[in-house]
Design a protein around this motif. Structure first.
Motif, PDB file in Angstrom:
ATOM      1  N   ASP A   1      28.120  42.201  16.877  1.00  0.00           N
ATOM      2  CA  ASP A   1      27.349  43.402  17.160  1.00  0.00           C
ATOM      3  C   ASP A   1      25.927  43.076  17.586  1.00  0.00           C
ATOM      4  O   ASP A   1      25.083  43.954  17.696  1.00  0.00           O
ATOM      5  N   ASP A   2      25.654  41.797  17.829  1.00  0.00           N
ATOM      6  CA  ASP A   2      24.312  41.398  18.246  1.00  0.00           C
ATOM      7  C   ASP A   2      24.399  40.108  19.034  1.00  0.00           C
ATOM      8  O   ASP A   2      25.199  39.221  18.706  1.00  0.00           O
ATOM      9  N   GLU A   3      23.568  39.985  20.043  1.00  0.00           N
ATOM     10  CA  GLU A   3      23.624  38.810  20.920  1.00  0.00           C
ATOM     11  C   GLU A   3      23.205  37.522  20.225  1.00  0.00           C
ATOM     12  O   GLU A   3      23.470  36.424  20.735  1.00  0.00           O
ATOM     13  N   ILE A   4      22.584  37.622  19.052  1.00  0.00           N
ATOM     14  CA  ILE A   4      22.137  36.402  18.364  1.00  0.00           C
ATOM     15  C   ILE A   4      23.284  35.694  17.649  1.00  0.00           C
ATOM     16  O   ILE A   4      23.133  34.556  17.205  1.00  0.00           O
ATOM     17  N   HIS A   5      24.436  36.353  17.516  1.00  0.00           N
ATOM     18  CA  HIS A   5      25.555  35.770  16.778  1.00  0.00           C
ATOM     19  C   HIS A   5      26.523  35.062  17.733  1.00  0.00           C
ATOM     20  O   HIS A   5      26.789  35.545  18.832  1.00  0.00           O
ATOM     21  N   ASP A   6      27.071  33.938  17.283  1.00  0.00           N
ATOM     22  CA  ASP A   6      28.058  33.230  18.083  1.00  0.00           C
ATOM     23  C   ASP A   6      29.310  34.092  18.247  1.00  0.00           C
ATOM     24  O   ASP A   6      29.777  34.714  17.298  1.00  0.00           O
ATOM     25  N   ASN A   7      29.867  34.103  19.463  1.00  0.00           N
ATOM     26  CA  ASN A   7      31.099  34.859  19.672  1.00  0.00           C
ATOM     27  C   ASN A   7      32.199  34.029  20.309  1.00  0.00           C
ATOM     28  O   ASN A   7      33.299  34.523  20.515  1.00  0.00           O
ATOM     29  N   LEU A   8      31.925  32.771  20.621  1.00  0.00           N
ATOM     30  CA  LEU A   8      32.937  31.866  21.160  1.00  0.00           C
ATOM     31  C   LEU A   8      32.787  30.500  20.503  1.00  0.00           C
ATOM     32  O   LEU A   8      31.681  29.967  20.412  1.00  0.00           O
ATOM     33  N   VAL A   9      33.913  29.949  20.055  1.00  0.00           N
ATOM     34  CA  VAL A   9      33.919  28.631  19.434  1.00  0.00           C
ATOM     35  C   VAL A   9      35.131  27.871  19.959  1.00  0.00           C
ATOM     36  O   VAL A   9      36.225  28.426  20.049  1.00  0.00           O
ATOM     37  N   ALA A  10      34.945  26.615  20.329  1.00  0.00           N
ATOM     38  CA  ALA A  10      36.061  25.765  20.752  1.00  0.00           C
ATOM     39  C   ALA A  10      35.978  24.440  19.992  1.00  0.00           C
ATOM     40  O   ALA A  10      34.894  23.874  19.831  1.00  0.00           O
ATOM     41  N   TYR A  11      37.132  23.960  19.529  1.00  0.00           N
ATOM     42  CA  TYR A  11      37.149  22.716  18.755  1.00  0.00           C
ATOM     43  C   TYR A  11      38.536  22.090  18.843  1.00  0.00           C
ATOM     44  O   TYR A  11      39.513  22.724  19.263  1.00  0.00           O
ATOM     45  N   TRP A  12      38.630  20.819  18.418  1.00  0.00           N
ATOM     46  CA  TRP A  12      39.895  20.073  18.407  1.00  0.00           C
ATOM     47  C   TRP A  12      40.491  20.112  17.005  1.00  0.00           C
ATOM     48  O   TRP A  12      39.793  19.849  16.018  1.00  0.00           O
ATOM     49  N   MET A  13      41.780  20.452  16.928  1.00  0.00           N
ATOM     50  CA  MET A  13      42.496  20.500  15.666  1.00  0.00           C
ATOM     51  C   MET A  13      43.637  19.486  15.701  1.00  0.00           C
ATOM     52  O   MET A  13      44.614  19.680  16.424  1.00  0.00           O
ATOM     53  N   PRO A  14      43.542  18.369  14.965  1.00  0.00           N
ATOM     54  CA  PRO A  14      44.639  17.385  14.955  1.00  0.00           C
ATOM     55  C   PRO A  14      45.936  17.996  14.434  1.00  0.00           C
ATOM     56  O   PRO A  14      45.919  18.893  13.585  1.00  0.00           O
ATOM     57  N   LYS A  15      47.058  17.495  14.934  1.00  0.00           N
ATOM     58  CA  LYS A  15      48.348  17.994  14.471  1.00  0.00           C
ATOM     59  C   LYS A  15      48.602  17.584  13.033  1.00  0.00           C
ATOM     60  O   LYS A  15      49.129  18.364  12.231  1.00  0.00           O
TER      61      LYS A  15
END
Length: 292
Positions: free
Chosen positions: A138-152
């Motif tokens: 609800d505010d531009e100061i907050h992260d809204n996209l996250v990308a990361y690697w998840m090992p199997k």
């Protein structure tokens, strides 16, 4: 359901006033004691939120409204996680391609200048998945996209993990293939152009997608009619598939109609080819239909 916000010293809910209480019982009681924010939030439970001022009351209401869809045909915001299975990934990241100030109009934070970041794995990372998390904010100061690697393989107590990588920060991805790239995505009313709203309403539930590509081998092509959009969907069916060059530009436009029922997510993929030659990168989209 509803939410009631009361302001201390200003908001009151009573059946009768202090004057009537005084006349009937002889008791002196203030309006705040009789039906103010404190009694209705702590004793009767009528009020859900209490604010110190009118300004704070408005902010509480805005916060509550931010959790609702813009209209009754939209789904409420939800956190979405997408997994892209891979083995020894060559790279992943978050890329910002739109550098046009006109699309941001922010001369304070300058979002049109924010860098892209690309993770270049070094060595073998094995099996796993890149996960993309989309977070309503609800505010531009907050992260809204996250990308990361998840090992199997699951992490176990006492195990050790080592990942070497290099981060590339810049205005674009560091290793751009010689392919057409996605420039814009739109969606709207499905069906053939020119249909009246009445006729369109008689069609099965659906939506039209339009994707613009440019660059790579596309830049060398004049208008032609034998390019093919290769479209896959996790459910539903597609129809009215076309690829045409946008007159007066270097962009090629793929369009199709998706017919799908129910509110379960639909995973879409689209790329353009000429014969057996792939001309573009693959566009990915997760579509969630509005409730009927």
């Amino acid at each position: 359901t509803d939410f009631i916000v009361m302001v201390k010293g200003k908001s009151h809910m009573v059946i009768t006033g202090p004057g009537i209480i005084k006349a009937v019982t002889g008791e002196d009681i203030s309006l705040e004691e009789l039906g103010g924010a404190k009694i209705h939030s702590e004793i009767t439970g009528t009020a859900h939120f209490v604010a110190d001022s009118d300004e704070e009351c408005i902010e509480v209401i805005k916060k509550l409204l931010s959790y609702l869809p813009s209209n009754n045909e939209e789904n409420p915001p939800v956190v979405k996680t997408s997994s892209f299975v891979d083995f020894n990934p060559r790279g992943f990241g978050l890329s910002q391609r739109d550098r046009n100030f006109e699309n941001y109009q922010d001369d304070g934070a300058f979002y049109d200048r924010r860098p892209s970041v690309w993770v270049q794995p070094l060595g073998d990372w094995g099996e796993g998945a890149v996960q993309l998390v989309e977070i309503p904010t609800d505010d531009e100061i907050h992260d809204n996209l996250v990308a990361y690697w998840m090992p199997k393989e699951s992490v176990r107590a006492g195990s050790a993990w080592t990942f070497d990588y290099r981060l590339h920060w810049g205005d674009d991805e560091p290793f751009v293939p010689d392919l057409g790239r996605v420039r814009n995505t739109w969606k709207g009313r499905h069906g053939i152009a020119g249909l009246s709203a009445v006729h369109a309403a008689q069609l099965a539930a659906g939506v039209k997608f339009v994707i613009d590509f440019s660059g790579g081998a596309l830049a060398q092509l004049e208008q032609r009619y034998d390019l093919t959009p290769v479209i896959t969907t996790s459910r539903g069916r597609v129809d009215q598939m076309h690829v045409l060059k946008v007159v007066g530009t270097d962009r090629w436009r793929a369009s199709f109609d998706l017919y799908v029922e129910g509110a379960d997510p639909v995973e879409l993929r689209c790329y353009v080819r000429l014969g057996e030659q792939t001309l573009t990168e693959t566009w990915l989209y997760q579509y969630i239909a509005a409730p009927a």
